[in-house]
Design a protein around this motif. Structure first.
Motif, PDB file in Angstrom:
ATOM      1  N   HIS A  21       0.845  -1.181  -0.135  1.00 52.59           N
ATOM      2  CA  HIS A  21       0.007   0.031   0.108  1.00 52.59           C
ATOM      3  C   HIS A  21       0.933   1.308  -0.087  1.00 52.59           C
ATOM      4  O   HIS A  21       1.867   1.275   0.776  1.00 52.59           O
ATOM      5  CB  HIS A  21      -0.770  -0.049   1.126  1.00 52.59           C
ATOM      6  N   SER A 104      -8.347   4.412   0.373  1.00 54.62           N
ATOM      7  CA  SER A 104      -7.681   4.350   1.737  1.00 54.62           C
ATOM      8  C   SER A 104      -6.467   5.385   1.596  1.00 54.62           C
ATOM      9  O   SER A 104      -5.507   5.068   2.372  1.00 54.62           O
ATOM     10  CB  SER A 104      -7.366   3.122   2.130  1.00 54.62           C
ATOM     11  N   SER A 106      -4.769   9.313   2.273  1.00 55.42           N
ATOM     12  CA  SER A 106      -4.925  10.314   3.058  1.00 55.42           C
ATOM     13  C   SER A 106      -4.597  11.769   2.116  1.00 55.42           C
ATOM     14  O   SER A 106      -4.193  11.276   1.077  1.00 55.42           O
ATOM     15  CB  SER A 106      -4.156  10.427   4.077  1.00 55.42           C
ATOM     16  N   PRO A 125      -8.268   9.179   5.115  1.00 53.67           N
ATOM     17  CA  PRO A 125      -9.378   8.632   4.489  1.00 53.67           C
ATOM     18  C   PRO A 125     -10.728   8.863   4.734  1.00 53.67           C
ATOM     19  O   PRO A 125     -11.457   8.999   4.251  1.00 53.67           O
ATOM     20  CB  PRO A 125      -8.944   7.219   4.166  1.00 53.67           C
ATOM     21  N   ASP A 126     -10.884   8.581   6.094  1.00 51.45           N
ATOM     22  CA  ASP A 126     -12.326   8.646   6.589  1.00 51.45           C
ATOM     23  C   ASP A 126     -12.631  10.047   6.693  1.00 51.45           C
ATOM     24  O   ASP A 126     -14.076  10.237   6.854  1.00 51.45           O
ATOM     25  CB  ASP A 126     -12.236   7.722   7.963  1.00 51.45           C
TER      26      ASP A 126
END
Length: 128
Positions: A21, A104, A106, A125-126
């Motif tokens: 990732h 996902s 930022s 990301p949230d």
């Protein structure tokens, strides 16, 4: 010794490369040019395919000027647009809009005011 060579070769033949990732955030830089004009530049890591790269969305009273600029390198996709806004962007909502879902990543937002002040905010990301 002869038997291990074909076995090792077979293991390499069926190995699958692993993709880690990418932890680099999307970088969004907004520069106030004065008289309601802004340059918006965003850099997206190449771990995200260009077709899935987000667009920066400014408030409704901001209109894009010209066609903009897109380029890519081995490490990032770079997009640049110029906007004219009826109201200053300070304390207003600026969004990243993904064509699909946020994978996902930022985002680091940096705004450079024409006065020389710089505002920076990192969103997970949230929060996007």
């Amino acid at each position: 010794m002869r038997r291990t060579i074909p076995l090792v070769g077979l293991l390499f033949a069926f190995s699958v490369p692993l993709a880690a990732h990418d932890s680099r955030p999307i970088l969004v830089e907004i520069s106030e040019l004065g008289n309601g004009r802004y340059t918006v530049q965003w850099k997206v890591p190449t771990s995200l395919p260009p077709a899935e790269a987000p667009d920066v969305v400014l408030p409704e009273d901001c209109a894009q000027q010209g066609t903009g600029f897109n380029t890519s390198s081995e490490t990032a996709l770079l997009r640049r647009r110029t906007f004219e806004c009826a109201q200053p962007l300070t304390n207003r909502a600026i969004q990243l809009r993904y064509p699909l879902l946020n994978p996902s990543l930022s985002a680091l937002f940096r705004m450079k005011a024409s006065s020389g002040e710089t505002y920076t905010r990192l969103l997970g990301p949230d929060e996007l």
